[in-house]
Design an enzyme around this catalytic site. Structure first.
Site, PDB file in Angstrom:
ATOM      1  N   HIS A 176      17.025  43.272  23.874  1.00 15.97           N
ATOM      2  CA  HIS A 176      16.539  42.157  24.581  1.00 15.97           C
ATOM      3  C   HIS A 176      15.105  42.448  25.171  1.00 15.97           C
ATOM      4  O   HIS A 176      14.657  42.057  25.910  1.00 15.97           O
ATOM      5  CB  HIS A 176      17.345  42.195  26.070  1.00 15.97           C
ATOM      6  CG  HIS A 176      18.762  41.619  25.853  1.00 15.97           C
ATOM      7  ND1 HIS A 176      19.761  42.066  26.783  1.00 15.97           N
ATOM      8  CD2 HIS A 176      19.484  40.985  24.868  1.00 15.97           C
ATOM      9  CE1 HIS A 176      20.779  41.360  26.320  1.00 15.97           C
ATOM     10  NE2 HIS A 176      20.681  40.996  25.138  1.00 15.97           N
TER      11      HIS A 176
ATOM     12  N   CYS B  25      -3.960  36.660  28.198  1.00 15.28           N
ATOM     13  CA  CYS B  25      -4.084  37.318  27.160  1.00 15.28           C
ATOM     14  C   CYS B  25      -5.413  37.941  26.738  1.00 15.28           C
ATOM     15  O   CYS B  25      -6.457  37.196  26.716  1.00 15.28           O
ATOM     16  CB  CYS B  25      -3.751  36.397  25.656  1.00 15.28           C
ATOM     17  SG  CYS B  25      -3.716  36.976  24.306  1.00 15.28           S
TER      18      CYS B  25
ATOM     19  N   ASN C   1      18.834  47.240  27.593  1.00 21.33           N
ATOM     20  CA  ASN C   1      17.789  47.535  28.733  1.00 21.33           C
ATOM     21  C   ASN C   1      16.506  47.239  28.355  1.00 21.33           C
ATOM     22  O   ASN C   1      16.043  47.602  27.297  1.00 21.33           O
ATOM     23  CB  ASN C   1      18.235  48.795  29.217  1.00 21.33           C
ATOM     24  CG  ASN C   1      19.584  49.118  29.804  1.00 21.33           C
ATOM     25  OD1 ASN C   1      20.311  48.104  29.847  1.00 21.33           O
ATOM     26  ND2 ASN C   1      19.883  50.240  30.019  1.00 21.33           N
TER      27      ASN C   1
HETATM   28  P1  OAD Z   1      25.739  44.268  33.878  1.00 21.65           P
HETATM   29  O1  OAD Z   1      24.867  44.431  35.042  1.00 21.65           O
HETATM   30  O2  OAD Z   1      26.371  43.101  33.665  1.00 21.65           O
HETATM   31  O3  OAD Z   1      26.911  45.514  33.834  1.00 21.65           O
HETATM   32  C1  OAD Z   1      26.444  46.848  34.405  1.00 21.65           C
HETATM   33  C2  OAD Z   1      27.512  47.599  34.080  1.00 21.65           C
HETATM   34  O4  OAD Z   1      27.589  49.049  34.186  1.00 21.65           O
HETATM   35  C3  OAD Z   1      29.076  47.222  34.648  1.00 21.65           C
HETATM   36  O5  OAD Z   1      30.165  47.229  33.887  1.00 21.65           O
HETATM   37  C4  OAD Z   1      29.193  48.562  35.623  1.00 21.65           C
HETATM   38  O6  OAD Z   1      30.847  48.799  36.164  1.00 21.65           O
HETATM   39  C5  OAD Z   1      28.567  49.673  34.975  1.00 21.65           C
HETATM   40  N1  OAD Z   1      27.903  50.721  35.514  1.00 21.65           N
HETATM   41  C6  OAD Z   1      27.294  50.458  36.682  1.00 21.65           C
HETATM   42  N2  OAD Z   1      26.827  51.826  37.284  1.00 21.65           N
HETATM   43  C7  OAD Z   1      27.296  52.740  36.184  1.00 21.65           C
HETATM   44  C8  OAD Z   1      27.070  54.097  35.986  1.00 21.65           C
HETATM   45  N3  OAD Z   1      26.401  54.973  36.936  1.00 21.65           N
HETATM   46  N4  OAD Z   1      27.841  54.468  35.027  1.00 21.65           N
HETATM   47  C9  OAD Z   1      28.483  54.022  33.974  1.00 21.65           C
HETATM   48  N5  OAD Z   1      28.462  52.571  34.356  1.00 21.65           N
HETATM   49  C10 OAD Z   1      28.037  52.147  35.271  1.00 21.65           C
HETATM   50  O7  OAD Z   1      24.685  44.855  32.786  1.00 21.65           O
HETATM   51  P2  OAD Z   1      24.655  44.511  31.187  1.00 21.65           P
HETATM   52  O8  OAD Z   1      25.870  44.667  30.667  1.00 21.65           O
HETATM   53  O9  OAD Z   1      23.361  45.385  30.656  1.00 21.65           O
HETATM   54  O10 OAD Z   1      20.389  40.211  30.103  1.00 21.65           O
HETATM   55  O11 OAD Z   1      24.136  43.272  31.247  1.00 21.65           O
HETATM   56  C11 OAD Z   1      23.751  42.348  30.070  1.00 21.65           C
HETATM   57  C12 OAD Z   1      22.804  41.432  29.936  1.00 21.65           C
HETATM   58  O12 OAD Z   1      23.072  40.552  31.110  1.00 21.65           O
HETATM   59  C13 OAD Z   1      21.345  42.259  30.492  1.00 21.65           C
HETATM   60  O13 OAD Z   1      20.766  42.859  29.273  1.00 21.65           O
HETATM   61  C14 OAD Z   1      20.517  41.082  30.937  1.00 21.65           C
HETATM   62  C15 OAD Z   1      21.833  40.366  31.994  1.00 21.65           C
HETATM   63  O14 OAD Z   1      21.576  39.167  32.258  1.00 21.65           O
HETATM   64  C16 OAD Z   1      18.951  39.476  29.904  1.00 21.65           C
HETATM   65  O15 OAD Z   1      18.494  39.371  30.737  1.00 21.65           O
HETATM   66  C17 OAD Z   1      18.894  38.416  28.752  1.00 21.65           C
END
Ligand code: OAD
Length: 241
Positions: free
Chosen positions: A120, A148, A103
């Site tokens: 990230h 900047c 995050n």
């Molecule tokens: P995602 O949006 O892909 O996934 C969020 C996850 O959190 C899902 O598996 C949901 O089921 C879960 N979720 C949602 N609400 C929840 C809650 N209250 N309690 C527990 N789980 C919950 O997010 P990331 O896996 O962080 O990268 O995504 C990875 C990366 O993809 C990010 O850092 C970003 C994105 O594109 C970049 O921007 C480079």
């Protein structure tokens, strides 16, 4: 009566002297920060290639900055939730604790987490595309093309975009934390974006007890030792207490 998966996970966590935690957007969902995937996720109405790639920024930096400024304003109104606070409390109790987060919202630090690797990047940091200066910028009314303060060059958010490499020193530390921990918690990540998604496997293969907390199954679910389905803000305080 045999212990519940939550009790087993809590016991293993309490016994571990070395703990690593990997978090994703789901941990901040209950703070009001949108996730990327799933219903209402940012990638439902936006294409990552228009907003989160170096090519998108080169093509239209004002569009990319509008999106980041919108997210900065939204996140500025969000506070850490009980899941962030539970991890900060856990850090106080564990000798060797590393929090790895995908995050960029800064909520873990606000909650009190200290040994934190933001793999990230961070939305509140900016980087100059000309001189490379890196500094915190909390302003919510940034101009369309922020400049900047050192050289006047165009600034960009200090985040990792698709197609960019992670900072190798941070990735190395993240890998070592995953490979060296006795217990790993994987919270609120869809586990589809590498290399962060692979950290749970690194921990598992190195012999750690891996606990997943998510609303739904993920590619990690079959590999982990315990998969706890539910809201991070409800499960983590129970796990840590
Ligand atoms: P995602 O949006 O892909 O996934 C969020 C996850 O959190 C899902 O598996 C949901 O089921 C879960 N979720 C949602 N609400 C929840 C809650 N209250 N309690 C527990 N789980 C919950 O997010 P990331 O896996 O962080 O990268 O995504 C990875 C990366 O993809 C990010 O850092 C970003 C994105 O594109 C970049 O921007 C480079």
């Amino acid at each position: 009566m045999s212990p519940t998966p939550l009790q087993i996970a809590a016991q293993r966590l309490a016994l571990a002297g070395k703990v690593a935690v990997l978090t994703g957007a789901g941990i901040s969902a209950e703070s009001g920060v949108p996730t990327f995937r799933g219903p209402g996720g940012l990638w439902e109405n936006h294409r990552p290639e228009d907003l989160a790639t170096p090519q998108a920024f080169a093509r239209d930096p004002e569009l990319v900055w509008r999106w980041y400024n919108w997210r900065r304003r939204l996140i500025a109104g969000c506070a850490p939730n009980p899941a962030h606070l539970a991890l900060a409390a856990l850090e106080q109790r564990v000798g060797d604790f590393t929090l790895l987060t995908q995050n960029v919202d800064g909520l873990h630090r606000l909650a009190g987490s200290r040994n934190l690797l933001e793999v990230h990047g961070n939305l509140w940091m900016v980087r100059c595309t000309v001189c490379g200066a890196l500094y915190e910028e909390r302003g919510l009314g940034l101009p369309a093309r922020p400049a900047c303060r050192q050289c006047g060059g165009l600034l960009r958010p200090h985040v990792v975009w698709f197609g960019e490499s992670l900072d190798s020193a941070i990735l190395d530390r993240a890998w070592r934390a995953a490979a060296g921990c006795q217990a790993m918690l994987v919270v609120g990540t869809s586990a589809v974006v590498q290399p962060a998604a692979g950290l749970a496997s690194v921990a598992k293969q190195a012999g750690a007890f891996v606990i997943e907390v998510n609303l739904e199954p993920t590619p990690n679910s079959r590999e982990v030792d315990v998969s706890l389905m539910g809201k991070a803000g409800e499960i983590l305080p129970q796990l840590v207490d």
